[in-house]
Design a protein around this motif. Structure first.
Motif, PDB file in Angstrom:
ATOM      1  N   ASN A 216       0.837  -1.158  -0.100  1.00 12.95           N
ATOM      2  CA  ASN A 216       0.075   0.062   0.050  1.00 12.95           C
ATOM      3  C   ASN A 216       0.806   1.291   0.111  1.00 12.95           C
ATOM      4  OD1 ASN A 216      -2.456  -1.346   0.072  1.00 12.95           O
ATOM      5  ND2 ASN A 216      -2.195  -1.709   2.241  1.00 12.95           N
ATOM      6  N   GLU A 217       0.720   2.069  -0.758  1.00 16.41           N
ATOM      7  CA  GLU A 217       1.309   3.210  -1.080  1.00 16.41           C
ATOM      8  C   GLU A 217       0.517   4.305  -0.634  1.00 16.41           C
ATOM      9  OE1 GLU A 217       4.663   2.570  -1.510  1.00 16.41           O
ATOM     10  OE2 GLU A 217       4.472   0.521  -2.365  1.00 16.41           O
ATOM     11  N   HIS A 218       1.289   5.716  -0.339  1.00 14.10           N
ATOM     12  CA  HIS A 218       0.278   6.821   0.154  1.00 14.10           C
ATOM     13  C   HIS A 218       0.553   7.894  -1.259  1.00 14.10           C
ATOM     14  CE1 HIS A 218      -0.073   5.439   4.067  1.00 14.10           C
ATOM     15  NE2 HIS A 218       0.854   5.033   4.081  1.00 14.10           N
ATOM     16  N   HIS A 219       1.314   7.639  -1.973  1.00 17.93           N
ATOM     17  CA  HIS A 219       1.364   8.486  -3.201  1.00 17.93           C
ATOM     18  C   HIS A 219       1.266   7.846  -4.581  1.00 17.93           C
ATOM     19  CE1 HIS A 219       2.682  11.560  -0.309  1.00 17.93           C
ATOM     20  NE2 HIS A 219       3.479  10.743   0.164  1.00 17.93           N
ATOM     21  N   GLU A 220       0.685   8.603  -5.693  1.00 19.44           N
ATOM     22  CA  GLU A 220       0.756   8.018  -6.939  1.00 19.44           C
ATOM     23  C   GLU A 220       2.188   7.894  -7.620  1.00 19.44           C
ATOM     24  OE1 GLU A 220      -2.275   9.186  -9.564  1.00 19.44           O
ATOM     25  OE2 GLU A 220      -3.755   9.389  -8.241  1.00 19.44           O
ATOM     26  N   ASN A 221       2.963   7.004  -7.402  1.00 16.84           N
ATOM     27  CA  ASN A 221       4.303   7.074  -7.887  1.00 16.84           C
ATOM     28  C   ASN A 221       4.602   5.620  -8.281  1.00 16.84           C
ATOM     29  OD1 ASN A 221       6.929   7.220  -8.300  1.00 16.84           O
ATOM     30  ND2 ASN A 221       7.689   7.407  -6.232  1.00 16.84           N
ATOM     31  N   TYR A 222       4.402   5.398  -9.504  1.00 14.29           N
ATOM     32  CA  TYR A 222       4.463   3.805 -10.191  1.00 14.29           C
ATOM     33  C   TYR A 222       6.181   3.555 -10.161  1.00 14.29           C
ATOM     34  CZ  TYR A 222       6.201   6.752 -14.338  1.00 14.29           C
ATOM     35  OH  TYR A 222       6.701   7.373 -15.152  1.00 14.29           O
ATOM     36  N   HIS A 223       7.024   4.251  -9.929  1.00 11.00           N
ATOM     37  CA  HIS A 223       8.731   3.933  -9.790  1.00 11.00           C
ATOM     38  C   HIS A 223       8.738   3.165  -8.495  1.00 11.00           C
ATOM     39  CE1 HIS A 223       9.662   6.887 -13.104  1.00 11.00           C
ATOM     40  NE2 HIS A 223       8.939   7.689 -12.362  1.00 11.00           N
ATOM     41  N   VAL A 224       7.722   2.951  -7.637  1.00 12.80           N
ATOM     42  CA  VAL A 224       8.012   2.245  -6.329  1.00 12.80           C
ATOM     43  C   VAL A 224       7.746   0.541  -6.654  1.00 12.80           C
ATOM     44  CG1 VAL A 224       7.718   4.260  -4.904  1.00 12.80           C
ATOM     45  CG2 VAL A 224       5.782   2.510  -5.500  1.00 12.80           C
ATOM     46  N   LEU A 225       7.259   0.516  -7.863  1.00 11.03           N
ATOM     47  CA  LEU A 225       6.541  -0.981  -8.098  1.00 11.03           C
ATOM     48  C   LEU A 225       7.832  -2.106  -8.086  1.00 11.03           C
ATOM     49  CD1 LEU A 225       4.285  -0.646 -11.408  1.00 11.03           C
ATOM     50  CD2 LEU A 225       3.531  -0.831  -8.889  1.00 11.03           C
ATOM     51  N   LYS A 226       7.458  -3.121  -7.179  1.00 11.92           N
ATOM     52  CA  LYS A 226       8.453  -4.228  -7.207  1.00 11.92           C
ATOM     53  C   LYS A 226       7.780  -5.330  -7.476  1.00 11.92           C
ATOM     54  CE  LYS A 226       9.656  -4.672  -2.789  1.00 11.92           C
ATOM     55  NZ  LYS A 226       9.693  -4.729  -1.001  1.00 11.92           N
ATOM     56  N   LYS A 227       8.912  -6.339  -8.007  1.00 11.67           N
ATOM     57  CA  LYS A 227       8.499  -7.627  -8.530  1.00 11.67           C
ATOM     58  C   LYS A 227       7.866  -8.432  -7.458  1.00 11.67           C
ATOM     59  CE  LYS A 227      11.101  -9.863 -11.226  1.00 11.67           C
ATOM     60  NZ  LYS A 227      12.358 -10.642 -12.007  1.00 11.67           N
ATOM     61  N   ASN A 228       7.112  -9.399  -7.682  1.00 12.63           N
ATOM     62  CA  ASN A 228       6.352 -10.365  -6.695  1.00 12.63           C
ATOM     63  C   ASN A 228       5.234  -9.398  -5.775  1.00 12.63           C
ATOM     64  OD1 ASN A 228       8.002 -12.116  -8.052  1.00 12.63           O
ATOM     65  ND2 ASN A 228       8.837 -12.976  -6.054  1.00 12.63           N
ATOM     66  N   SER A 229       5.245  -8.209  -6.090  1.00  8.33           N
ATOM     67  CA  SER A 229       4.288  -7.466  -5.227  1.00  8.33           C
ATOM     68  C   SER A 229       3.187  -6.700  -6.030  1.00  8.33           C
ATOM     69  CB  SER A 229       5.011  -6.342  -4.522  1.00  8.33           C
ATOM     70  OG  SER A 229       5.936  -6.940  -3.532  1.00  8.33           O
ATOM     71  N   ARG A 230       2.005  -6.678  -5.525  1.00  7.40           N
ATOM     72  CA  ARG A 230       0.991  -6.104  -6.197  1.00  7.40           C
ATOM     73  C   ARG A 230       0.702  -4.580  -5.496  1.00  7.40           C
ATOM     74  NH1 ARG A 230      -3.075  -6.752  -9.790  1.00  7.40           N
ATOM     75  NH2 ARG A 230      -5.067  -5.717  -9.569  1.00  7.40           N
TER      76      ARG A 230
END
Length: 256
Positions: A216-230
Motif C-alpha cells: 500500500n502506497e500513499h502517493h501515486e508513484n509507479y516508480h515504487v513498483l516491485k516484482k512479486n508485489s501488487r
C-alpha cells in the motif's frame, strides 16, 4: 533433447580458438574447459525447462557460455535464483562425480578437470554482469527494492566488482580479454536500461502475474513498483490499483 540441440550455437570464434589450441598443443586443456562450460549451461537449460520458459539459444564459447531465455521481466524472483544457481549446482555434482571416479582417470587429467571446474565455478559466482553471481545479486536486490532501484544498484555494484576484477588482472592474472568481454556486457545492459524499465511497466499493465505480497502506497508513484508485489495507491480519498496508475503512463483510458 532435439529442441535443446536446435538452440545450441557454437560461434565461429570458438572453432578458431579450438584450431589455434590444436596448433599450439593446448587442445586437451581447451576441450576440458569447453566440456565444463557445456555441463554448466546444461544446468541452466534443465532449470529453464523445469519452469517451462522458452530458450532462445545457448551460445558456447571456449571461455564460457550464454543461455538466452524468453521470459517476462516480472517472472518469479525465486525461479530466477534457481535458474542462476543451476549452473554452479551441476558443477558441484560434476566435482563430486570426478572425485569418486578419479581412479578411472589419468591423474593429470583429473587434476586439470577439477582445477578448471573449480575456477569456472568460482568465476561464475562473481557478481559482475552477466555472470551468475550478478543475476543472484540482482534477484536479491529485487526482493527489497523497487525494480528501478534494484536495476540501478545492480549496475553500481557490478561496475565496482568489475573495477576490482580489472585491478586484480592488471597486477596478477592478466586476463585482459575476459575483462574486455565483461566490460562490453555491462555497456550492453546500460544501453538497454530504458527499454527494460519500460518493458517492466508495460508487462505489469498488460498481464496479470501471481503476486506474493500486497504493498500500500500513499502517493501515486509507479516508480515504487516491485516484482512479486501488487501495489495499491491511496489518492483522492480512495485506493487505486497499479493498473489505473500505469494507464496514465501509457496514455490509455482506464475503465473498471
Amino acid at each position: 533433447m532435439k529442441n535443446i540441440l536446435k538452440t545450441l550455437e557454437v560461434p565461429i570464434v570458438t572453432y578458431v580458438f579450438l584450431l589455434l589450441s590444436l596448433l599450439c598443443g593446448y587442445f586437451k586443456n581447451v576441450i576440458f574447459i569447453f566440456f565444463i562450460v557445456l555441463f554448466h549451461e546444461l544446468g541452466h537449460v534443465l532449470a529453464i525447462h523445469l519452469f517451462h520458459y522458452k530458450i532462445i539459444k545457448v551460445e558456447l564459447y571456449p571461455f564460457g557460455g550464454i543461455t538466452k531465455i524468453d521470459k517476462p521481466i516480472n517472472s518469479s524472483i525465486n525461479k530466477e535464483i534457481l535458474i542462476a544457481s543451476a549452473g554452479v549446482f551441476i558443477q558441484v555434482l560434476l566435482f563430486l562425480f570426478l572425485f569418486f571416479f578419479q581412479n578411472y582417470l589419468n591423474p593429470r587429467d583429473y587434476e586439470l578437470l577439477q582445477f578448471y571446474n573449480l575456477n569456472i565455478m568460482l568465476f561464475n559466482c562473481i557478481p559482475i554482469i552477466p555472470l551468475d553471481g550478478s543475476i543472484l545479486m540482482h534477484a536479491l536486490l529485487e526482493k527489497f527494492f523497487s525494480y528501478e532501484k534494484a536495476l540501478k544498484y545492480y549496475q553500481i555494484l557490478s561496475i565496482l566488482f568489475l573495477c576490482g576484477f580489472i585491478l586484480l588482472n592488471i597486477f596478477f592474472f592478466e586476463n585482459y580479454f575476459i575483462c574486455a568481454v565483461l566490460f562490453f556486457q555491462f555497456i550492453l545492459l546500460k544501453r538497454q536500461e530504458k527499454y527494460l524499465i519500460h518493458r517492466f511497466y508495460l508487462e505489469r499493465y498488460l498481464k496479470y502475474f501471481p503476486y506474493q505480497k500486497i504493498e500500500n502506497e500513499h502517493h501515486e508513484n509507479y516508480h515504487v513498483l516491485k516484482k512479486n508485489s501488487r501495489h495499491f495507491f491511496y489518492s483522492e480519498g480512495k485506493y487505486k490499483n497499479e493498473h489505473e496508475i500505469l494507464a496514465k503512463l501509457f496514455d490509455f483510458p482506464f475503465n473498471i
